[in-house]
Design a protein around this motif. Structure first.
Motif, PDB file in Angstrom:
ATOM      1  N   ARG A  13       0.813  -1.202   0.000  1.00 12.24           N
ATOM      2  CA  ARG A  13       0.000   0.000   0.000  1.00 12.24           C
ATOM      3  C   ARG A  13       0.850   1.257   0.000  1.00 12.24           C
ATOM      4  O   ARG A  13       0.554   2.198  -0.712  1.00 12.24           O
ATOM      5  N   CYS A  58     -15.114  -7.083  13.085  1.00 11.68           N
ATOM      6  CA  CYS A  58     -16.572  -6.960  13.097  1.00 11.68           C
ATOM      7  C   CYS A  58     -17.153  -6.798  11.702  1.00 11.68           C
ATOM      8  O   CYS A  58     -18.229  -6.262  11.539  1.00 11.68           O
ATOM      9  N   GLU A  61     -14.392  -6.744   5.871  1.00 13.86           N
ATOM     10  CA  GLU A  61     -13.324  -5.961   5.247  1.00 13.86           C
ATOM     11  C   GLU A  61     -11.997  -6.136   5.959  1.00 13.86           C
ATOM     12  O   GLU A  61     -11.921  -6.624   7.070  1.00 13.86           O
ATOM     13  N   LYS A  62     -10.926  -5.704   5.284  1.00 15.78           N
ATOM     14  CA  LYS A  62      -9.614  -5.697   5.919  1.00 15.78           C
ATOM     15  C   LYS A  62      -9.357  -4.336   6.549  1.00 15.78           C
ATOM     16  O   LYS A  62     -10.013  -3.349   6.215  1.00 15.78           O
ATOM     17  N   ARG A  63      -8.362  -4.288   7.438  1.00 13.30           N
ATOM     18  CA  ARG A  63      -8.003  -3.043   8.098  1.00 13.30           C
ATOM     19  C   ARG A  63      -6.533  -2.730   7.851  1.00 13.30           C
ATOM     20  O   ARG A  63      -5.700  -3.638   7.784  1.00 13.30           O
ATOM     21  N   ALA A  64      -6.237  -1.435   7.740  1.00 16.29           N
ATOM     22  CA  ALA A  64      -4.852  -1.017   7.451  1.00 16.29           C
ATOM     23  C   ALA A  64      -4.439   0.176   8.302  1.00 16.29           C
ATOM     24  O   ALA A  64      -3.557   0.926   7.922  1.00 16.29           O
ATOM     25  N   PHE A  66      -5.764   3.684  10.732  1.00 18.14           N
ATOM     26  CA  PHE A  66      -6.662   4.791  10.415  1.00 18.14           C
ATOM     27  C   PHE A  66      -6.098   6.154  10.826  1.00 18.14           C
ATOM     28  O   PHE A  66      -6.044   7.058  10.015  1.00 18.14           O
TER      29      PHE A  66
ATOM     30  N   TRP B 128     -16.254   3.710   4.853  1.00 17.02           N
ATOM     31  CA  TRP B 128     -15.027   4.250   5.467  1.00 17.02           C
ATOM     32  C   TRP B 128     -14.329   3.251   6.380  1.00 17.02           C
ATOM     33  O   TRP B 128     -13.234   3.517   6.857  1.00 17.02           O
ATOM     34  N   GLN B 129     -14.950   2.070   6.598  1.00 17.02           N
ATOM     35  CA  GLN B 129     -14.306   1.058   7.440  1.00 17.02           C
ATOM     36  C   GLN B 129     -13.244   0.266   6.675  1.00 17.02           C
ATOM     37  O   GLN B 129     -12.524  -0.537   7.260  1.00 17.02           O
ATOM     38  N   ASN B 130     -13.149   0.486   5.354  1.00 20.00           N
ATOM     39  CA  ASN B 130     -12.259  -0.344   4.541  1.00 20.00           C
ATOM     40  C   ASN B 130     -10.789   0.059   4.644  1.00 20.00           C
ATOM     41  O   ASN B 130     -10.462   1.203   4.940  1.00 20.00           O
ATOM     42  N   ALA B 131      -9.923  -0.918   4.356  1.00 20.01           N
ATOM     43  CA  ALA B 131      -8.477  -0.668   4.342  1.00 20.01           C
ATOM     44  C   ALA B 131      -8.149   0.380   3.290  1.00 20.01           C
ATOM     45  O   ALA B 131      -8.611   0.299   2.151  1.00 20.01           O
ATOM     46  N   GLY B 132      -7.363   1.356   3.687  1.00 26.41           N
ATOM     47  CA  GLY B 132      -6.976   2.412   2.756  1.00 26.41           C
ATOM     48  C   GLY B 132      -7.676   3.731   3.035  1.00 26.41           C
ATOM     49  O   GLY B 132      -7.376   4.732   2.397  1.00 26.41           O
ATOM     50  N   VAL B 133      -8.625   3.730   3.994  1.00 30.18           N
ATOM     51  CA  VAL B 133      -9.236   4.988   4.430  1.00 30.18           C
ATOM     52  C   VAL B 133      -8.498   5.437   5.689  1.00 30.18           C
ATOM     53  O   VAL B 133      -8.381   4.668   6.647  1.00 30.18           O
ATOM     54  N   TYR B 134      -8.012   6.648   5.657  1.00 27.27           N
ATOM     55  CA  TYR B 134      -7.233   7.195   6.771  1.00 27.27           C
ATOM     56  C   TYR B 134      -7.750   8.578   7.130  1.00 27.27           C
ATOM     57  O   TYR B 134      -8.424   9.231   6.324  1.00 27.27           O
ATOM     58  N   ALA B 230     -11.670  -6.505  -2.372  1.00 27.12           N
ATOM     59  CA  ALA B 230     -11.105  -7.364  -1.337  1.00 27.12           C
ATOM     60  C   ALA B 230      -9.882  -6.735  -0.679  1.00 27.12           C
ATOM     61  O   ALA B 230      -9.639  -6.931   0.510  1.00 27.12           O
ATOM     62  N   ASP B 231      -9.121  -5.962  -1.430  1.00 22.24           N
ATOM     63  CA  ASP B 231      -7.879  -5.411  -0.885  1.00 22.24           C
ATOM     64  C   ASP B 231      -8.013  -3.987  -0.383  1.00 22.24           C
ATOM     65  O   ASP B 231      -7.019  -3.341  -0.057  1.00 22.24           O
ATOM     66  N   GLY B 232      -9.248  -3.487  -0.357  1.00 21.34           N
ATOM     67  CA  GLY B 232      -9.432  -2.143   0.170  1.00 21.34           C
ATOM     68  C   GLY B 232     -10.027  -1.196  -0.859  1.00 21.34           C
ATOM     69  O   GLY B 232     -10.660  -1.625  -1.838  1.00 21.34           O
ATOM     70  N   VAL B 233      -9.797   0.090  -0.621  1.00 24.32           N
ATOM     71  CA  VAL B 233     -10.451   1.160  -1.377  1.00 24.32           C
ATOM     72  C   VAL B 233     -10.239   1.023  -2.885  1.00 24.32           C
ATOM     73  O   VAL B 233      -9.130   0.729  -3.339  1.00 24.32           O
ATOM     74  N   ASP B 251      -6.852   4.275  -4.551  1.00 21.87           N
ATOM     75  CA  ASP B 251      -6.598   3.154  -3.633  1.00 21.87           C
ATOM     76  C   ASP B 251      -6.423   3.620  -2.192  1.00 21.87           C
ATOM     77  O   ASP B 251      -6.149   2.817  -1.299  1.00 21.87           O
ATOM     78  N   ARG B 372     -16.523   2.505  13.686  1.00 31.46           N
ATOM     79  CA  ARG B 372     -15.617   1.609  12.964  1.00 31.46           C
ATOM     80  C   ARG B 372     -15.084   0.488  13.852  1.00 31.46           C
ATOM     81  O   ARG B 372     -14.742  -0.586  13.385  1.00 31.46           O
ATOM     82  N   GLY B 375     -18.322  -1.878  14.430  1.00 33.54           N
ATOM     83  CA  GLY B 375     -19.148  -2.155  13.258  1.00 33.54           C
ATOM     84  C   GLY B 375     -20.615  -1.811  13.450  1.00 33.54           C
ATOM     85  O   GLY B 375     -21.501  -2.470  12.889  1.00 33.54           O
TER      86      GLY B 375
END
Lengths: 107, 451
Positions: A13, A58, A61-64, A66, B128-134, B230-233, B251, B372, B375
């Motif tokens: 990423r 929960c 989705e995956k988490r990276a 925040f 906004w819960q997905n990987a790649g949102v900051y 599957a891999d995020g945004v 992404d 987040r 959930g």
């Protein structure tokens, strides 16, 4: 011009934009050897070769991570031994053994 | 024995508070989550990084250098007891419960200065819960402290000064920014203009930065959804100021609607809170010198979101109030109080120009994840309001929004807004999520006695 050194796999990423003249650090993610740079946080180190850190508690989705400032607690990962760690505030260290999924004996 | 004064936070407010106390020959205890003093705004990269403060902090480099040098000198000379990389997780009975790398400690104090700063104020967006949102702050920290971008193609969305700043900083560093989506309309932005005249240079710098974004920048946007695979945004769907639907592949997404005061410790310390209409958030009550209770002082963005310059002034002012209350000679703070007053006029202009997106939050689809951590969706929040009533803490207890790892920091304002909208009342009438100790997660083993 920005990528003098690309991590193995290279579809991570994070994009390294600068500050790449640092010593390499070897660590293990899910048993696989990975390379990071000294001074990377664990978050940077993992996301240099992965799109995310782990699955969500929960949802599907995956988490990276925040907030990257230790406030949201979204960025923890498992270690092969010992407690989970918050990746945004933990520096990567030589030989760290990290997991993107719960260890087998996790209740 | 001289008074034990503890300071939580070593950003601009905490560092200047410490300096003021040291000048009065006190030896304050400073507890900070950072590895080195500077806070988030003047955060320093780890050892081995080479960029200069001029590259890292731009126009604010001299201020960052001065603050770092002043604090480091006090530490080197043994004039402050510095606890870096340590979190105050609770306080009670004149003791701070501190969790650091070496384990836990309890630190006693006679007087306490809280300089806990701010975090990004977030509004939920579907997806906004997905990987790649900051958060926008995260995007900036990644760049500043690690030299990285958090994606190959980034959309920046929200509002406030940080929106333009982060986009400009990312582009200057070589990252690819696909769009900058401001939910504030041009009309709203002009409404704050008179306040911005209080600090014309800062305002002009912001406008120049905005102009540099060119056609990437869009005002009056409604952010509809963050699409993810599957891999995020994967993309952001949004409506432009004329209501036309747009879709921008990306992404990574940086989100932020200005800042919110970090107030969990102030809450545990017994501060009273008032709802502030301008900043659209609950803020602790204090006098103009930061006095917030018996032996308790607040300074910096944790009290009022006035920015770094004002935080330095507020740190000096709060420390001076502390010294005066101890019966010690205190420095004159008239100039700092004037700067604080001017900064507040400016900050209220900013807050009006870049408002909280109340309407967007009120009308979020039921399937949207609001909390987040746990959930919890907008639908659950509304259903819980139906049977629990329009009370933020009851909805929290029954429906679990704000009960996760972040302790409600990133969903509390949106939750209150949605509860109020669903019940047909104002957000301040539903109350605020109360803080509970520990304010950071603590491993169970940390406070178990060895035996």
């Amino acid at each position: 011009m920005n990528s003098t050194r690309q991590e193995e796999g290279a579809r991570g990423r994070v994009v390294r934009l600068t500050e790449q003249a640092r010593a390499p650090v070897r660590f293990f993610l899910d048993g696989r050897a990975c390379t990071a740079l000294a001074g990377d946080t664990v978050l940077t180190a993992i996301l240099a070769s992965m799109g995310a850190l782990r699955g969500s508690d929960c949802g599907p989705e995956k988490r990276a991570g925040f907030c990257l400032m230790g406030a949201c607690q979204d960025c923890w990962v498992w270690q092969e031994e010992g407690p989970r760690l918050r990746t945004c505030s933990t520096p990567i260290a030589e030989g760290m053994r990290l997991l993107s999924e719960a260890p087998g004996d996790w209740p | 024995m001289s008074a034990r004064v503890a300071i939580v936070g070593a950003g601009p407010a905490g560092a200047r508070a410490a300096e003021t106390l040291v000048a009065a020959r006190l030896a304050p205890i400073v507890i900070d989550e950072g590895a080195a003093a500077g806070g988030q705004i003047y955060r320093r990269p780890p050892a081995g990084f080479a960029r200069t403060p001029e590259v890292l902090y731009g126009s604010e480099a001299a201020k960052a250098r001065a603050l770092h040098a002043a604090f480091d000198r006090m530490v080197a000379e043994g004039r402050v007891a510095h606890h870096p990389r340590s979190s105050v997780v609770a306080l009670a009975g004149g003791e701070l419960y501190v969790l650091g790398e070496a384990g836990q400690a309890r630190i006693g104090y006679d007087r306490l200065i809280l300089a806990t700063g701010a975090t990004d104020r977030l509004a939920p967006v579907p997806g906004w819960q997905n990987a790649g949102v900051y958060s926008l702050g995260a995007m900036q920290i990644a760049l500043k402290a690690q030299g990285v971008a958090l994606g190959r193609r980034i959309v920046i969305a929200g509002t406030g000064p940080l929106l333009t700043l982060v986009a400009a900083q990312l582009r200057a560093a070589g990252a690819s920014v696909a769009a900058v989506l401001d939910t504030a309309s041009m009309r709203e932005q002009l409404s704050g203009f008179s306040g911005l005249a209080a600090r014309p240079l800062v305002a002009a710098r912001g406008l120049a930065m905005r102009a540099g974004l060119g056609r990437l920048y869009h005002a009056g946007v409604r952010v509809e959804e963050i699409e993810a695979g599957a891999d995020g945004v994967a993309a952001v769907r949004w409506r432009d100021g004329r209501g036309h639907e747009r879709r921008t592949p990306c992404d990574a997404v940086g989100l932020g609607w200005h800042l919110q005061a970090e107030t969990h410790l102030a809450d545990l310390a017994g501060c009273r809170f008032d709802y502030d209409e301008t900043w659209a958030q609950w803020l602790p009550r204090a006098d103009r010198r930061g006095r917030a209770g018996e032996g308790l002082y607040l300074a910096g963005d944790g009290l009022r979101i006035l920015g770094a310059d004002a935080a330095e002034a507020a740190g000096r002012v709060a420390a001076a109030a502390c010294l005066a209350d101890l019966g010690l000679p205190a420095p004159d703070t008239a100039a700092d109080l004037r700067l604080l007053a001017r900064s507040e006029r400016f900050a209220r202009g900013i807050a009006a120009a870049f408002p909280w997106p109340a309407e967007m939050v009120r009308t979020l689809p039921d399937a949207t994840v609001v909390c987040r951590c746990e959930g919890i969706t907008a639908g659950v929040l509304r259903a819980t309001t139906d049977y629990g009533g329009p009370d933020a803490n009851r909805v929290k207890a029954l429906g679990r929004p704000g009960m996760g790892g972040c302790q409600g920091r990133y969903c509390r304002l949106a939750s209150a807004e949605m509860i109020a909208a669903h019940a047909g009342c104002a957000p301040q009438s539903v109350g605020r999520f109360r803080a509970q100790p520990p304010v950071r997660p603590v491993p169970v083993g940390a406070w178990v006695e060895k035996g």
